[in-house]
Design a protein around this motif. Structure first.
Motif, PDB file in Angstrom:
ATOM      1  N   THR A 237      15.434   7.769   0.132  1.00 50.02           N
ATOM      2  CA  THR A 237      16.294   7.549   1.351  1.00 50.02           C
ATOM      3  C   THR A 237      14.764   6.762   1.932  1.00 50.02           C
ATOM      4  O   THR A 237      15.128   5.788   2.460  1.00 50.02           O
ATOM      5  N   ASP A 238      13.566   7.068   1.698  1.00 51.01           N
ATOM      6  CA  ASP A 238      12.343   6.231   1.826  1.00 51.01           C
ATOM      7  C   ASP A 238      11.826   5.192   1.731  1.00 51.01           C
ATOM      8  O   ASP A 238      11.699   4.500   1.963  1.00 51.01           O
ATOM      9  N   GLN A 239      12.691   5.194   0.304  1.00 50.94           N
ATOM     10  CA  GLN A 239      13.163   4.073  -0.362  1.00 50.94           C
ATOM     11  C   GLN A 239      13.608   2.494  -0.198  1.00 50.94           C
ATOM     12  O   GLN A 239      13.504   2.035  -0.678  1.00 50.94           O
ATOM     13  N   LYS A 240      14.440   3.285   1.060  1.00 53.50           N
ATOM     14  CA  LYS A 240      15.193   2.206   1.088  1.00 53.50           C
ATOM     15  C   LYS A 240      14.962   0.742   1.925  1.00 53.50           C
ATOM     16  O   LYS A 240      15.137  -0.164   1.410  1.00 53.50           O
ATOM     17  N   GLU A 241      13.443   1.362   2.609  1.00 57.42           N
ATOM     18  CA  GLU A 241      13.359   0.168   3.540  1.00 57.42           C
ATOM     19  C   GLU A 241      12.632  -0.885   2.288  1.00 57.42           C
ATOM     20  O   GLU A 241      12.543  -2.316   2.249  1.00 57.42           O
ATOM     21  N   ILE A 242      12.087  -1.338   1.071  1.00 52.13           N
ATOM     22  CA  ILE A 242      11.238  -1.551  -0.027  1.00 52.13           C
ATOM     23  C   ILE A 242      12.201  -2.455  -0.326  1.00 52.13           C
ATOM     24  O   ILE A 242      12.740  -3.251  -0.975  1.00 52.13           O
ATOM     25  N   ARG A 243      13.201  -1.162  -0.982  1.00 54.90           N
ATOM     26  CA  ARG A 243      14.688  -2.099  -1.469  1.00 54.90           C
ATOM     27  C   ARG A 243      15.897  -2.761  -0.761  1.00 54.90           C
ATOM     28  O   ARG A 243      15.820  -3.935  -1.818  1.00 54.90           O
ATOM     29  N   GLN A 244      15.266  -3.281   0.550  1.00 54.67           N
ATOM     30  CA  GLN A 244      15.815  -4.149   1.078  1.00 54.67           C
ATOM     31  C   GLN A 244      14.913  -5.027   1.361  1.00 54.67           C
ATOM     32  O   GLN A 244      16.065  -6.122   1.470  1.00 54.67           O
TER      33      GLN A 244
ATOM     34  N   ASN B  94       0.521  -1.793   0.133  1.00 51.34           N
ATOM     35  CA  ASN B  94      -0.254   0.247   0.069  1.00 51.34           C
ATOM     36  C   ASN B  94       0.521   1.176  -0.147  1.00 51.34           C
ATOM     37  O   ASN B  94       0.425   2.362   0.481  1.00 51.34           O
ATOM     38  N   LYS B  95       2.267   1.431  -0.155  1.00 47.71           N
ATOM     39  CA  LYS B  95       3.039   2.429  -0.779  1.00 47.71           C
ATOM     40  C   LYS B  95       3.087   2.491  -1.539  1.00 47.71           C
ATOM     41  O   LYS B  95       3.896   2.158  -2.329  1.00 47.71           O
ATOM     42  N   VAL B  96       3.208   3.736  -1.899  1.00 47.64           N
ATOM     43  CA  VAL B  96       3.744   4.234  -3.252  1.00 47.64           C
ATOM     44  C   VAL B  96       4.803   4.514  -4.001  1.00 47.64           C
ATOM     45  O   VAL B  96       5.624   5.468  -3.027  1.00 47.64           O
TER      46      VAL B  96
END
Length: 250
Positions: A71-78, A62-64
């Motif tokens: 920086t905010d994309q880092k959590e998803i990239r991991q 549910n995250k765009v």
């Protein structure tokens, strides 16, 4: 789940993707197929964030994702595992060091815990006694399996595979397809695989989208694809003599 909504992408004033929308389900092998140069690789790289999009949205859960800062994309990239076309192993690192690399980069595990995870992943792809060998000392098929082990080292929620069977013989390709399918089911991963190999499509294609001239022309599954009516898709699917014979019997 990953969703793309009305995605457009342009390079040097040439539009590559036109208003592409699709949903990629968790626990399924989602395939993007199409001829070379028609936008399927650009779409895959846009979804994973290697290309920024001109307009539209890319949504993880549910995250765009496309609207986040780097920086905010880092959590998803991991939470992403990548299997590249040429395996992309580090030649100067051993098999063990290659698989351990993402753990060194993104985890706080102890050395012992990392090695336990490395051995688990190598065993999962049916590789034993290769830890201290270098990529040049193993076959192309074994290199792909090492690359899969590295891709799942961080226990990802999302797995991206770019032409995973490129350069492999048919028997080894079946092994790689089966591994990708088994790992997807076993861990409930959202797997997105970019391919033009119809053998892979018919073996593991649960959700398939066909990209033609930068547009999503068709979507369905491996059963649907044999009776699809779109001319461009039929020309792609039944290009080989084998699939022409299949068509005559459908």
């Amino acid at each position: 789940m990953i969703e793309v909504r009305n995605v457009n992408k342009t390079f040097n004033k040439k539009q590559i993707l036109f208003d592409v929308s699709a949903k990629f389900e968790a626990g399924q092998t989602n395939l993007i197929i199409g001829q070379s140069g028609h936008g399927k690789t650009v779409l895959l790289k846009s979804i994973v964030g290697l290309h920024s999009i001109d307009s539209g949205e890319i949504i993880y859960g549910n995250k765009v994702f496309s609207g986040m800062s780097f920086t905010d994309q880092k959590e998803i990239r991991q939470q992403i595992g990548m299997l590249f076309q040429g395996s992309a192993l580090f030649d100067s690192l051993t098999v063990e060091e290659n698989v351990k690399f993402p753990l060194d980069m993104f985890s706080n595990k102890s050395t012992e815990e990392k090695l336990d995870r490395v051995n688990f992943c190598l065993n999962r792809v049916n590789l034993e006694n290769v830890n201290h060998l270098y990529p040049s000392e193993i076959s192309g098929g074994m290199q792909k399996r090492v690359a899969i082990a590295r891709a799942i080292a961080l226990n990802p929620k999302y797995l991206f595979c770019d032409e995973p069977n490129s350069g492999l013989d048919p028997k080894t390709s079946i092994v790689i397809d089966n591994l990708i399918y088994e790992i997807t089911k076993e861990y409930g991963i959202t797997t997105i695989m970019n391919t033009h190999d119809m053998n892979s499509v018919m073996a593991i294609g649960e959700k398939i989208i066909y990209i033609h001239s930068g547009r999503k022309l068709w979507e369905g599954n491996k059963e649907d694809i044999l009776v699809a009516k779109e001319k461009e898709l039929n020309d792609f699917v039944f290009a080989s003599e084998l699939f022409k014979r299949i068509k005559r019997n459908v």
